[in-house]
Every structure is written in C-alpha cells, then in structure tokens.
Design a protein around this motif. Structure first.
Motif, PDB file in Angstrom:
ATOM      1  N   PRO A 116       1.866  18.101 -13.093  1.00 17.86           N
ATOM      2  CA  PRO A 116       3.314  18.307 -12.978  1.00 17.86           C
ATOM      3  C   PRO A 116       3.989  17.158 -12.228  1.00 17.86           C
ATOM      4  O   PRO A 116       3.409  16.607 -11.289  1.00 17.86           O
ATOM      5  CB  PRO A 116       3.413  19.600 -12.157  1.00 17.86           C
ATOM      6  N   LEU A 131       2.521  26.646  -7.642  1.00 16.26           N
ATOM      7  CA  LEU A 131       1.751  26.853  -8.877  1.00 16.26           C
ATOM      8  C   LEU A 131       0.689  27.933  -8.708  1.00 16.26           C
ATOM      9  O   LEU A 131       0.290  28.575  -9.674  1.00 16.26           O
ATOM     10  CB  LEU A 131       1.119  25.537  -9.332  1.00 16.26           C
ATOM     11  N   LEU A 166      -3.576  20.420 -14.381  1.00 16.59           N
ATOM     12  CA  LEU A 166      -2.144  20.227 -14.632  1.00 16.59           C
ATOM     13  C   LEU A 166      -1.708  18.899 -14.031  1.00 16.59           C
ATOM     14  O   LEU A 166      -2.314  18.410 -13.078  1.00 16.59           O
ATOM     15  CB  LEU A 166      -1.330  21.352 -13.986  1.00 16.59           C
ATOM     16  N   GLU A 179       1.549  29.170 -19.960  1.00 16.64           N
ATOM     17  CA  GLU A 179       2.354  28.083 -20.542  1.00 16.64           C
ATOM     18  C   GLU A 179       3.845  28.417 -20.518  1.00 16.64           C
ATOM     19  O   GLU A 179       4.675  27.572 -20.171  1.00 16.64           O
ATOM     20  CB  GLU A 179       1.887  27.765 -21.963  1.00 16.64           C
ATOM     21  N   TYR A 185       5.090  28.157 -16.907  1.00 16.57           N
ATOM     22  CA  TYR A 185       5.043  26.758 -16.462  1.00 16.57           C
ATOM     23  C   TYR A 185       6.231  25.978 -17.043  1.00 16.57           C
ATOM     24  O   TYR A 185       6.876  25.192 -16.346  1.00 16.57           O
ATOM     25  CB  TYR A 185       3.705  26.153 -16.900  1.00 16.57           C
TER      26      TYR A 185
END
Ligand code: BTN
Length: 250
Positions: free
Chosen positions: A72, A82, A70, A180, A183
């Motif tokens: 982010p 996370l 990821l 997903e 997130y």
C-alpha cells in the motif's frame, strides 16, 4: 482457485506442504518483489509465529495458515490499520462461507463463542517514511477436533462449532473476496469506514470492561478506538483513558 472472485488478492498463490512459518516465506518473496496480493499458504507450520513472540499452533491439514503480501502507498504509521481491516475481512468471509458469527476482542483476537478462532499478525518491510511491503499473517482454526492441553479451554475451530468439517478453500476464497473489497475502500476513502465496521464487530466496544495494563487495572466503558487502534476507555469520573496495551476482562 476456480471459485476465486478477486482481481489481485490471491491471484498468485504459493502453496507449500510444510514450512517453518508462512510469514518467513512471504518476507523473502516480498524482498524479491512479487506482485501485490500474492499469498503464501501451507498445510502445516512447524514454527508458526504468534504476536508478542508467542508460538502459533499450526497442525497439518486442519487450519488455514496464510500470509498475504501488500504494497500500500500509505505512511508506515498507518500499517496497523490493515490488521483491523484484515479482522473485518476474516469475520465477513467466515460468515459468508459458514454462516457463523464471530466477534473481535480488542486488540485483535477473533473469537467464536468466547474462544479464540483466528489470530492475525502484521509485519512490514519499511523505511521510516515509506512502506515496501506489509505482510499480513492469518491463522484460522478450521477442522481441529481437539487442542493441546495448554490452549484447550481458550481455543476453538470452525468444525467444533459447526459439528462438521468445513471446506478450507471456500473459507479462504470468501476471505480474499471480502479483503479485496475492503482494501479498495480503504485506499479510496481511508480508514474511517473500516473503523466503523470494526467497532460494530467488536464485543469490547460499547460495554463495561476492565483493562489490565502494566500500570494497573482501569474499569470503565469502552467507547471505541482511535485511528491507530488505541482503545478509548471512559472511567466513572468521565475521564477518557487511552489504552495502548492491556488484557481485557468483561
Ligand atoms: C496471534 O498471536 O494471535 C497471531 C497469530 C498469527 C498466526 C498466523 S498463521 C499464518 C502466519 N504465519 C505465522 O507464522 N503466523 C501467522
């Protein structure tokens, strides 16, 4: 791959038969700047890594051994959130694919009927003020029929509980779909909604526990977690203790 319903999580999958650790491969790919959501998955890990320098037992063909990359745009201090998000995604994904209800034991073990089913290991590549990538490693015991003596009493698999083999690809797909969604929610609305879902799935929260820390045992009522995943424990005098690291007994 046909059943995958995501936009970027798991769109690019690097599949290997046998690796030392999918975390290592994901770290290398992350440095080579692969797309966000790339997943490394292996049939077997011969050097599977657990938290606190422990080994993670990853025999061939029986589990889901995967690492997700990821990128982010959040400060590095928020990366541990996370891990909590991943735990919620895994629980929801497993439920959608198998109907089984798992729960979370703080800090981040996923248990099925009190035994460990899933481990999550989050690592990152970052500068003090900027994340380059977060690597979320997820290990799920799916079709093991037995475990080595050392962990036999404390580990379980989906098939042991279901009484039949479970399709690994289906479980992976539903976890990616849940991940997903959560997130996106996290990037849009922050950690609060995720924290509430996490607390709802955590058996540790809302009950009397004993936290065995390095400086001694504290007994009390587990109230919840903070934004950083620190456990809040209220003792019988009404004092709130922040627990950063401990073993929990019920
Ligand atoms: C724990 O100690 O509970 C965390 C275990 C994490 C295991 C997974 S399996 C896929 C990924 N690759 C590794 O080497 N470890 C993680």
């Amino acid at each position: 791959k046909a059943g995958l319903k995501t936009n970027y999580i798991g769109k690019h999958v690097v599949y290997e038969k046998s690796v030392s650790s999918t975390q290592e491969i994901a770290h290398r790919l992350a440095r080579e700047k692969v797309a966000e959501g790339t997943i490394v998955v292996a049939d077997e890990q011969v050097g599977g890594k657990g938290r606190l320098g422990r080994a993670w037992f990853s025999p061939i063909g029986t589990g889901i051994w995967m690492s997700m990359i990821l990128k982010p745009k959040i400060p590095p201090q928020r990366a541990p959130q996370l891990t909590l998000l991943a735990a919620v995604a895994v629980i929801r994904g497993i439920h959608a694919a198998t109907g089984l209800h798992c729960d979370i034991k703080w800090p981040n073990d996923i248990l099925l009927k009190g035994k460990k089913l899933v481990g999550i290991l989050t690592e990152m590549q970052a500068d003090p003020d900027q994340i380059h990538s977060v690597i979320i490693g997820i290990g799920i015991n799916v079709n093991q029929k037995n475990f080595p003596d050392e962990i036999k009493e404390i580990a379980t698999s989906l098939s042991l509980e279901k009484g039949e083999d479970v399709n690994r690809a289906l479980v992976m797909q539903s976890i990616m779909a849940e991940f997903e969604q959560l997130y996106e929610l996290f990037l849009k609305d922050g950690f609060l909604p995720i924290k509430q879902m996490w607390e709802a799935h955590a058996t540790t929260i809302g009950r009397r526990i004993t936290a065995r820390t390095v400086s001694g045992a504290i007994e009390g009522f587990a109230k919840g977690i903070t934004e950083d995943g620190v456990l809040l424990l209220e003792d019988d005098f009404g004092t709130i203790h922040k627990i950063y690291s401990a073993d929990i007994d019920f």
